[in-house]
Design an enzyme around this catalytic site. Structure first.
Site, PDB file in Angstrom:
ATOM      1  N   TYR A 170      24.740  42.234  18.021  1.00 55.14           N
ATOM      2  CA  TYR A 170      25.273  41.432  16.837  1.00 55.14           C
ATOM      3  C   TYR A 170      26.310  42.221  15.964  1.00 55.14           C
ATOM      4  O   TYR A 170      27.256  41.862  15.652  1.00 55.14           O
ATOM      5  CB  TYR A 170      24.017  41.020  16.009  1.00 55.14           C
ATOM      6  CG  TYR A 170      24.445  40.256  14.640  1.00 55.14           C
ATOM      7  CD1 TYR A 170      24.418  38.764  14.658  1.00 55.14           C
ATOM      8  CD2 TYR A 170      24.268  40.709  13.500  1.00 55.14           C
ATOM      9  CE1 TYR A 170      24.701  38.118  13.402  1.00 55.14           C
ATOM     10  CE2 TYR A 170      24.566  40.120  12.175  1.00 55.14           C
ATOM     11  CZ  TYR A 170      24.759  38.780  12.485  1.00 55.14           C
ATOM     12  OH  TYR A 170      25.006  38.152  10.980  1.00 55.14           O
TER      13      TYR A 170
HETATM   14  N1  LIG Z   1      21.884  35.003   7.168  1.00 57.46           N
HETATM   15  C1  LIG Z   1      22.249  36.257   7.032  1.00 57.46           C
HETATM   16  O1  LIG Z   1      21.414  37.050   6.341  1.00 57.46           O
HETATM   17  C2  LIG Z   1      23.491  36.759   7.132  1.00 57.46           C
HETATM   18  C3  LIG Z   1      24.075  37.955   6.978  1.00 57.46           C
HETATM   19  C4  LIG Z   1      25.288  38.310   7.267  1.00 57.46           C
HETATM   20  C5  LIG Z   1      26.068  37.305   7.902  1.00 57.46           C
HETATM   21  N2  LIG Z   1      25.587  36.263   8.432  1.00 57.46           N
HETATM   22  C6  LIG Z   1      26.555  35.113   9.284  1.00 57.46           C
HETATM   23  O2  LIG Z   1      26.809  34.135   8.542  1.00 57.46           O
HETATM   24  C7  LIG Z   1      27.155  33.026   9.492  1.00 57.46           C
HETATM   25  C8  LIG Z   1      26.203  31.912   9.173  1.00 57.46           C
HETATM   26  O3  LIG Z   1      24.939  32.375   9.419  1.00 57.46           O
HETATM   27  P1  LIG Z   1      23.661  31.484   8.710  1.00 57.46           P
HETATM   28  O4  LIG Z   1      22.762  32.744   8.195  1.00 57.46           O
HETATM   29  O5  LIG Z   1      24.031  30.579   7.978  1.00 57.46           O
HETATM   30  O6  LIG Z   1      22.898  31.085  10.012  1.00 57.46           O
HETATM   31  P2  LIG Z   1      22.330  29.715  10.620  1.00 57.46           P
HETATM   32  O7  LIG Z   1      21.460  29.209   9.348  1.00 57.46           O
HETATM   33  O8  LIG Z   1      21.488  30.060  11.847  1.00 57.46           O
HETATM   34  O9  LIG Z   1      23.503  28.828  10.822  1.00 57.46           O
HETATM   35  C9  LIG Z   1      24.186  29.040  12.012  1.00 57.46           C
HETATM   36  C10 LIG Z   1      25.430  28.100  12.062  1.00 57.46           C
HETATM   37  O10 LIG Z   1      26.369  28.308  13.270  1.00 57.46           O
HETATM   38  C11 LIG Z   1      26.205  27.143  14.163  1.00 57.46           C
HETATM   39  N3  LIG Z   1      26.093  27.562  15.419  1.00 57.46           N
HETATM   40  C12 LIG Z   1      25.168  28.681  16.154  1.00 57.46           C
HETATM   41  N4  LIG Z   1      25.370  28.567  17.449  1.00 57.46           N
HETATM   42  C13 LIG Z   1      26.676  27.752  17.581  1.00 57.46           C
HETATM   43  C14 LIG Z   1      27.289  27.423  18.820  1.00 57.46           C
HETATM   44  N5  LIG Z   1      26.911  28.019  20.013  1.00 57.46           N
HETATM   45  N6  LIG Z   1      28.509  26.632  18.918  1.00 57.46           N
HETATM   46  C15 LIG Z   1      28.422  26.114  17.478  1.00 57.46           C
HETATM   47  N7  LIG Z   1      28.116  26.312  16.156  1.00 57.46           N
HETATM   48  C16 LIG Z   1      27.189  27.189  16.451  1.00 57.46           C
HETATM   49  C17 LIG Z   1      24.657  26.505  13.924  1.00 57.46           C
HETATM   50  O11 LIG Z   1      24.943  25.156  13.978  1.00 57.46           O
HETATM   51  P3  LIG Z   1      24.280  24.235  15.212  1.00 57.46           P
HETATM   52  O12 LIG Z   1      22.824  24.986  15.536  1.00 57.46           O
HETATM   53  O13 LIG Z   1      24.099  22.936  14.780  1.00 57.46           O
HETATM   54  O14 LIG Z   1      25.182  24.484  16.035  1.00 57.46           O
HETATM   55  C18 LIG Z   1      24.820  26.689  12.130  1.00 57.46           C
HETATM   56  O15 LIG Z   1      25.796  25.755  11.673  1.00 57.46           O
HETATM   57  C19 LIG Z   1      26.713  33.750  10.905  1.00 57.46           C
HETATM   58  O16 LIG Z   1      27.997  34.190  11.323  1.00 57.46           O
HETATM   59  C20 LIG Z   1      26.023  34.936  10.559  1.00 57.46           C
HETATM   60  O17 LIG Z   1      26.244  36.069  11.371  1.00 57.46           O
HETATM   61  C21 LIG Z   1      24.360  35.812   8.091  1.00 57.46           C
END
Ligand SMILES: NC(=O)c1ccc[n+]([C@@H]2O[C@H](COP(=O)([O-])OP(=O)(O)OC[C@H]3O[C@@H](n4cnc5c(N)ncnc54)[C@H](OP(=O)(O)O)[C@@H]3O)[C@@H](O)[C@H]2O)c1
Length: 282
Positions: A170
């Site tokens: 990641y």
């Molecule tokens: N939460 C944190 O602490 C954090 C911190 C730093 C960065 N981020 C980044 O922020 C972004 C969003 O994260 P989040 O925390 O909101 O995660 P999340 O709640 O797990 O949401 C992930 C999103 O990505 C979509 N997704 C996952 N796999 C996919 C695939 N194979 N094809 C198309 N869409 C896909 C999911 O939709 P579906 O499942 O419907 O496809 C969902 O809309 C990510 O890039 C993550 O790395 C998160």
């Protein structure tokens, strides 16, 4: 140049693609952009959840069209961009936010030291987090080049800046997204396309329920965040809106850290009493 500060933070009439818009940070980004005046194409795998986000956008008086796709499939990025650009009549803003952590047997995100991690998990994370980012940027380029207010935001992570044990795949892909954003920012600057990476810290979403929902682990993680708390998805969304808006018109090639101070050297460690590590003594 916007006439007022309020106008500088609006994206009135902009055509925006947000990926990962079904939940979490991406959904919050979509709603923030809608609040600020954008019309949207929403991407993720779950069409039902996209409909729900689209309904929220409509309640805010803006248009939202679904552009579903699975970024585990190499052809998805091009198809999603084409569908979004056709539905909206072009693209001014792209927030590529979809991303994954490696999952355990139940599909939930799991932390695994690199020496025990599976190659399949590495490949899956690289495919979704990095390869799809590269493809999506490539396909979005002609649409953004045709816009007079183009902004591309890659949702990276503080993990891509500081490195994070047990999340090596990641963190490596998130670092690569920052590098990609910086390279494209320079390469595409004279075409008027701004490219930035947004690097949230620990944010309360489905991705992090495994940690936020477990008191000892959550307490231990938050002890390393100087502000001492989880971020909410809206806080990342407002930063993404800023990067996409005219307020950031002179800002490109940057990695904006939104991490409660986690990345400040020693900032999260100095003088803060910490609970015992749930992983045992190092
Ligand atoms: N939460 C944190 O602490 C954090 C911190 C730093 C960065 N981020 C980044 O922020 C972004 C969003 O994260 P989040 O925390 O909101 O995660 P999340 O709640 O797990 O949401 C992930 C999103 O990505 C979509 N997704 C996952 N796999 C996919 C695939 N194979 N094809 C198309 N869409 C896909 C999911 O939709 P579906 O499942 O419907 O496809 C969902 O809309 C990510 O890039 C993550 O790395 C998160």
């Amino acid at each position: 140049m916007p006439g007022t500060t309020a106008e500088a933070f609006r994206v009135e009439g902009a055509r925006a693609l947000v990926t990962g818009a079904s939940r979490g940070i991406g959904r919050a980004v979509a709603l923030a952009l809608a609040d600020a005046g954008a019309d949207l194409a929403l991407s993720a795998r779950s069409e039902e959840a996209l409909k729900d986000t689209a309904a929220e956008v409509a309640r805010r008086g803006r248009t939202a069209v679904p552009a579903p796709g699975d970024f585990a499939r190499p052809a998805a990025a091009g198809a999603v961009v084409d569908e979004a650009a056709e539905a909206l009549g072009g693209l001014d803003i792209v927030v590529h936010n979809a991303g994954i952590l490696p999952g355990g047997p139940d599909g939930a995100p799991q932390l695994t030291p690199h020496q025990y991690a599976r190659q399949d998990d590495w490949d899956a994370v690289v495919t979704v987090n990095l390869n799809a980012s590269a493809a999506l940027c490539r396909h979005a380029h002609p649409h953004l080049a045709a816009s007079s207010r183009a902004s591309l935001v890659l949702m990276s992570s503080v993990a891509g800046v500081v490195g994070t044990p047990m999340m090596e795949a990641y963190a490596a892909t998130k670092a690569a997204q920052i590098s990609l954003a910086r390279s494209l920012a320079v390469g595409w600057a004279r075409e008027g396309i701004r490219v930035n990476a947004l690097c949230p810290g620990w944010t309360r979403t489905d991705m992090t329920t495994f940690a936020s929902g477990t008191a000892p682990l959550s307490d231990w993680l938050m002890a390393h965040v100087p502000l001492g708390r989880w971020a909410e998805p809206e806080e990342a969304a407002w930063a993404a809106l800023y990067l996409a808006s005219p307020a950031a018109a002179f800002l490109t090639g940057q990695a904006l850290l939104l991490d409660g101070g986690l990345s400040v050297p020693d900032g999260g460690l100095a003088g803060i009493p910490k609970p015992a590590s749930p992983f045992g003594e190092a």
